[in-house]
Design a protein around this motif. Structure first.
Motif, PDB file in Angstrom:
ATOM      1  N   LEU A  50       1.591  35.568 -14.662  1.00 11.41           N
ATOM      2  CA  LEU A  50       1.932  34.933 -13.397  1.00 11.41           C
ATOM      3  C   LEU A  50       2.580  33.566 -13.605  1.00 11.41           C
ATOM      4  O   LEU A  50       3.502  33.182 -12.892  1.00 11.41           O
ATOM      5  N   ARG A  51       2.124  32.834 -14.609  1.00  9.14           N
ATOM      6  CA  ARG A  51       2.627  31.470 -14.816  1.00  9.14           C
ATOM      7  C   ARG A  51       4.121  31.459 -15.178  1.00  9.14           C
ATOM      8  O   ARG A  51       4.753  30.403 -15.168  1.00  9.14           O
ATOM      9  N   ASP A  52       4.672  32.631 -15.522  1.00  9.37           N
ATOM     10  CA  ASP A  52       6.074  32.668 -15.915  1.00  9.37           C
ATOM     11  C   ASP A  52       7.039  32.827 -14.749  1.00  9.37           C
ATOM     12  O   ASP A  52       8.253  32.705 -14.928  1.00  9.37           O
ATOM     13  N   VAL A  53       6.502  33.084 -13.549  1.00  2.67           N
ATOM     14  CA  VAL A  53       7.380  33.195 -12.385  1.00  2.67           C
ATOM     15  C   VAL A  53       8.048  31.838 -12.171  1.00  2.67           C
ATOM     16  O   VAL A  53       7.375  30.826 -12.008  1.00  2.67           O
ATOM     17  N   GLY A  54       9.403  31.828 -12.192  1.00  2.55           N
ATOM     18  CA  GLY A  54      10.077  30.542 -12.206  1.00  2.55           C
ATOM     19  C   GLY A  54      11.037  30.325 -11.051  1.00  2.55           C
ATOM     20  O   GLY A  54      11.530  29.224 -10.861  1.00  2.55           O
TER      21      GLY A  54
END
Ligand code: FAD
Lengths: 437, 118
Positions: B77-81
């Motif tokens: 999830l943290r890679d959604v940019g």
């Protein structure tokens, strides 16, 4: 697939420059009638460019004798090396067999090119075989000049904090051994790039970002310091990309020094020596990534095909940048890394160069002039951490040339760009080899 | 990338999962879809009770699909940019949700005849 349909149309509107090349390339597969000829077409090197050229030519001409010369049995999907060197893919990910990709009817000579004589139109192999040609396609890639870095040899990779991922899958796998050790211990990691032209100029940056990310998640964590040693005043040859990388370095606290060219290492003491305008500078490291200087393979440099007044220490083939045809020997073409053009040393460039070269060669067979034009399209998805990447696509003029304008923003760290790099790039590359893309 | 053809999209999927798993999954999806159409035609109506249970399966299908994509791509999830990433993520979740609903509905219909229900 409305997105996919809309993208080419949008690009034509946004990028007039790319449109000509696109239209030319799109037109090629439609020309159903192969051109009859008995010409001898000799392709030197069966890497990305050589195999793609063989497959496209096999579809466009009939009756020609197409011969490839390359001693290497296995084919390397080199863009995968960055992933192998950071433990994201196994060694086998980049390996396949050269013969698997060749079209029926072409001959593969599994010998090394020893000499090229463009005056006599003859190529000699290391086994002493002489091969004549009517058309010559030079696709020999490039050679890594390991000896230019004093104290460095490839058997040291993976020990004493030394990484060097360019040499192939084994080197990349051993680089991962050094990277994972660094991720546990921490300390100073130093990333270098040579002062010559190089293939995939984004790869040194990718490795830097990936090692930083992996170490930040490992035991090293806060005990890590990352330093990028640029060979000149920029971080990337395209100014707008260089500026973006500078900003990313700032937020990641990655340090940078400029005008630092690696010249020697002392692996035992872990000291790297850089040539700088102020004289030699020594930097101690815990992890060092080495990329040797890159030059045209020796038979090319000795053939008289190289530029006489540009890249004289590197020997790239003197071709017209828009047709990839030799400027002095019109029956000679060069595609891929060995071509003497600014930019263009990526597999993505091969995909744009080969159809242009084929158009000019087929036109020559028909006694006319080709019309397709290569404008320097180069692309290197710039991984900025595990899970994110920026699509970086540009041309000779340093313009950005995004493939999906309005959908995938260039110079933005995105998950979708990572998905493209991890999942879609290799199949796209393999489809290119087969002549399908 | 210069152009995107169906053949290339299929090649991408084959690469993602390996040809055997990909064609296995594609075959399974096709079979479930055909069975779903079969029970709709057989029963000549939608059973709302079965549909309710099928709806309850949707969040699980969505989560499973997203988790699967994250796992095979070393991401999370943290890679959604950016907006396009959110759209891709929602697309994956929606596909998982619809797939799970169709699967659960079809399975119920095959196990229990409509007569047994009322
Ligand atoms: C670490 C790394 C990351 C990369 N990342 C990307 C990326 O993300 N995107 C991208 O588009 N590109 C990337 N590239 C670049 C891409 O792999 C190259 O640009 C591409 O392979 C060039 O194709 P080529 O045919 O010119 O050379 P190659 O594919 O290297 O082929 C050259 C061939 O010539 C043969 N040869 C050499 N000497 C002789 C001789 N004397 N006789 C006969 N044959 C000979 C070799 O055996 C080889 O098969 C990357 C490269 C590296 C190393």
């Amino acid at each position: 697939m409305t997105e996919a349909d809309a993208a080419p149309a949008a690009r034509r509107r946004f990028l007039g420059l790319a449109a000509a090349a696109l239209a030319a390339a799109a037109a090629a597969p439609l020309e159903a009638q192969p051109v009859g000829t008995s010409a001898r077409i000799l392709i030197l090197g069966a890497g990305a460019a050589g195999i793609t050229a063989a497959n496209q030519l096999a579809r466009r001409v009939e009756g020609a004798a197409i011969t490839l010369v390359d001693p290497r049995r296995e084919h390397l999907y080199q863009p995968g090396l960055s992933l192998v060197a950071t433990g994201l893919k196994p060694e086998g990910y980049v390996l396949s067999r050269t013969r698997e990709w060749l079209p029926a009817g072409v001959t593969l000579v599994e010998e090394a090119v020893a000499a090229i004589d463009p005056e006599a139109r003859r190529v000699t192999t290391d086994a002493g075989r002489a091969l004549g040609y009517d058309f010559l396609i030079v696709a020999l890639g490039l050679a890594l000049d390991d000896d230019a870095i004093e104290g460095f040899s490839r058997d040291m990779i993976g020990t004493n904090g030394l990484g060097a991922l360019y040499g192939g899958p084994q080197d990349a796998a051993r680089t991962w051994a050094a990277v994972s050790a660094y991720a546990e211990k921490g300390g100073l990691a130093v990333f270098t790039r040579p002062a010559t032209e190089m293939k995939c100029a984004g790869a040194p940056l990718k490795h830097c970002f990936l090692v930083d990310d992996i170490a930040s998640r490992g035991a090293a964590g806060a005990r890590r310091e990352i330093l990028y040693a640029a060979n000149n005043k920029a971080l990337f040859s395209v100014p707008i990309v260089s500026e973006k990388v500078r900003m990313l370095f700032e937020t990641r606290r990655i340090g940078a020094v400029h005008d630092h060219v690696l010249k020697a290492i002392e692996p035992g003491r872990r000291i790297a020596t850089f040539a700088t305008p102020e004289g030699d500078v020594e930097i101690g490291y815990d992890y060092l990534h080495v990329i040797p200087p890159q030059r045209a393979p020796r038979p090319v440099r000795e053939s008289g095909l190289s530029w006489a007044d540009r890249w004289t220490d590197q020997g790239w083939v003197e071709v017209d940048p828009h047709s990839l045809r030799h400027r002095r020997y019109p029956e000679v073409f060069a595609v891929g890394d060995v071509a003497g053009v600014p930019k263009g040393k990526t597999a993505a460039s091969v995909k744009w160069q080969v159809p242009v070269m084929v158009d000019h060669l087929v036109a020559a067979l028909q006694g006319r002039e080709g019309t397709a034009r290569y404008d320097g399209y180069t692309s290197c998805p710039l991984i900025t951490r595990v899970g994110r990447a920026m699509l970086v696509e540009f041309d000779y003029a340093n313009n950005l040339a995004p493939s999906f304008p309005g959908v995938i923003a260039p110079l933005e760290e995105l998950w979708i760009s990572w998905l493209i790099k991890e999942l879609a790039l290799k199949p796209t590359y393999l489809a290119m080899l087969r002549g399908d893309a | 990338m210069k152009d995107l053809t169906l053949g290339m999209v299929i090649a991408v999927w084959e690469e993602m999962f390996g040809p055997a798993l990909f064609w296995g999954m594609a075959g399974a999806a096709a079979v479930v879809t055909l069975l779903y159409l079969y029970v709709l035609i057989r029963d000549r109506r939608v059973s709302w009770r079965k549909f309710l249970l099928a709806q309850l399966a949707m969040p699980f299908g969505a989560a499973a699909a997203v988790g699967f994509v994250w796992r095979i791509t070393h991401s999370g999830l943290r890679d959604v940019g950016g907006p396009v990433d959110v759209i891709v993520l929602m697309g994956v979740a929606a596909a998982g949700a619809v797939g799970a609903a169709v699967l659960v509905y079809t399975a119920q219909s095959l196990v229990r005849r409509p007569a047994a229900e009322e």
